[in-house]
Design a protein around this motif. Structure first.
Motif, mmCIF file in Angstrom:
data_model
loop_
_atom_site.group_PDB
_atom_site.id
_atom_site.type_symbol
_atom_site.label_atom_id
_atom_site.label_comp_id
_atom_site.label_asym_id
_atom_site.label_seq_id
_atom_site.Cartn_x
_atom_site.Cartn_y
_atom_site.Cartn_z
ATOM 1 N N PHE A 1 2.004 -0.526 -4.353
ATOM 2 C CA PHE A 1 1.039 -1.623 -4.325
ATOM 3 C C PHE A 1 0.174 -1.597 -3.062
ATOM 4 O O PHE A 1 0.670 -1.352 -1.958
ATOM 5 N N ASP A 2 -1.092 -1.869 -3.238
ATOM 6 C CA ASP A 2 -2.002 -2.164 -2.140
ATOM 7 C C ASP A 2 -2.009 -3.692 -2.021
ATOM 8 O O ASP A 2 -2.612 -4.388 -2.843
ATOM 9 N N LEU A 3 -1.316 -4.201 -1.027
ATOM 10 C CA LEU A 3 -1.125 -5.647 -0.940
ATOM 11 C C LEU A 3 -2.441 -6.398 -0.784
ATOM 12 O O LEU A 3 -2.629 -7.476 -1.371
ATOM 13 N N LEU B 1 6.572 -7.332 -3.192
ATOM 14 C CA LEU B 1 5.618 -6.286 -3.552
ATOM 15 C C LEU B 1 5.689 -5.115 -2.576
ATOM 16 O O LEU B 1 5.661 -3.941 -2.985
ATOM 17 N N GLN B 2 5.781 -5.422 -1.287
ATOM 18 C CA GLN B 2 5.816 -4.374 -0.269
ATOM 19 C C GLN B 2 7.065 -3.517 -0.377
ATOM 20 O O GLN B 2 7.021 -2.298 -0.187
ATOM 21 N N VAL C 1 -4.058 -6.685 -4.216
ATOM 22 C CA VAL C 1 -3.433 -7.706 -5.054
ATOM 23 C C VAL C 1 -3.863 -9.100 -4.611
ATOM 24 O O VAL C 1 -4.193 -9.964 -5.433
#
Length: 301
Positions: free
Chosen positions: A202-204, A194-195, A207
């Motif tokens: 994405f805002d980890l 994701l990163q 999520v």
């Protein structure tokens, strides 16, 4: 019920305090004066020697070791043995190798002493949340000391149990930690993907928070992921170095010995080893080989 706690580090002191809350009396010893003082400030009765600890407890005594796995466990038991009387029990709540626990159980039984190996999970959160306890050793002895386990566990009837003979408690904890390796690796890899997908932004932490509710991958480890990503989104100041304390290696070795395929746990262990290879010699050699047979070139430090 009276208990002697040997090892008053953070986890040992937390366990002692939880037992006090459960109405038990806890006397503790640690070779470190600062550790004794910190435990005393939390209400744990402390003494300055193993002999004083044994003298402070009524027979039959129960002494719980929370010391690092390895020779220090044998050294502590050797120092205790001449102080104990038949019917006393030694409990090892650390992460000892199960075969060592079996050996220690036999040695103590020859002297008329009881043994329980208790795989203990809960870490720094156990004081408030309770500890998961897998108890190995004599079933009758485990039953006699059940009030201690019931007070340490999340609830008297949940989160603990007698799982088998001597060694079984630590074997179960070993496999528990092997599973933990695999779960942690999967979360780490997923969030790394994701990163890296920067185009989608994405805002980890967001999520992770979404997945905490209703998702099939929700867990306490995911809760901790969410907290870590919220507090430090870029994980600044954290070196990409992941230690292992032995249980993963033991789990992989047992899997091989038992002809059980355990690729996820094995690979998770390998990834921890890779994280500590500053020189990355194998990767350097791979790059050199790729250049040698294909002329692909190499990057230079």
């Amino acid at each position: 019920m009276d208990l002697g706690m040997i090892g008053l580090g953070r986890m040992g002191a937390n366990m002692g305090e939880r037992l006090l809350r459960g109405g038990h009396r806890v006397a503790g010893y640690d070779p470190g004066e600062a550790a004794r003082a910190a435990a005393a400030a939390r209400g744990i009765e402390t003494v300055e020697s193993l002999a004083a600890l044994v003298d402070a407890l009524p027979a039959p005594r129960a002494l719980w070791l929370m010391v690092p796995a390895g020779p220090i466990v044998d050294d502590t038991i050797a120092a205790l043995r001449p102080l104990l009387a038949a019917g006393d029990t030694v409990i090892d709540g650390g992460n000892s190798f199960y075969r060592d626990s079996q050996r220690r159980a036999e040695q103590l039984a020859a002297a008329g002493l009881g043994w329980l190996d208790v795989g203990t999970s809960g870490g720094i959160w156990g004081l408030e949340e309770g500890y998961s306890l897998t108890v190995g050793g004599d079933a009758a002895l485990a039953g006699r000391l059940a009030p201690l386990f019931a007070s340490l566990a999340p609830a008297p009837d949940r989160g603990w149990g007698h799982v088998g003979p001597a060694g079984a408690g630590h074997f179960a904890k070993m496999v528990h930690n092997g599973i933990e390796y695999g779960l942690m690796q999967a979360y780490a890899e997923g969030f790394a993907i994701l990163q890296r997908k920067e185009a989608l932004g994405f805002d980890l932490a967001q999520v992770a928070e979404i997945w905490r509710e209703g998702s099939v991958v929700r867990s306490w480890l995911l809760d901790l992921c969410a907290g870590s990503l919220r507090d430090n989104p870029g994980l600044e100041g954290i070196a990409p170095y992941v230690a292992d304390s032995g249980e993963g290696r033991w789990t992989v070795a047992e899997a091989i010995d038992l002809d059980v395929a355990a690729p996820v746990i094995t690979q998770a262990l390998i990834e921890r080893l890779r994280s500590r290879d500053d020189a990355a010699f194998a990767d350097r050699l791979l790059a050199a080989l790729r250049d040698a047979f294909g002329g692909h070139g190499v990057r230079h430090d």
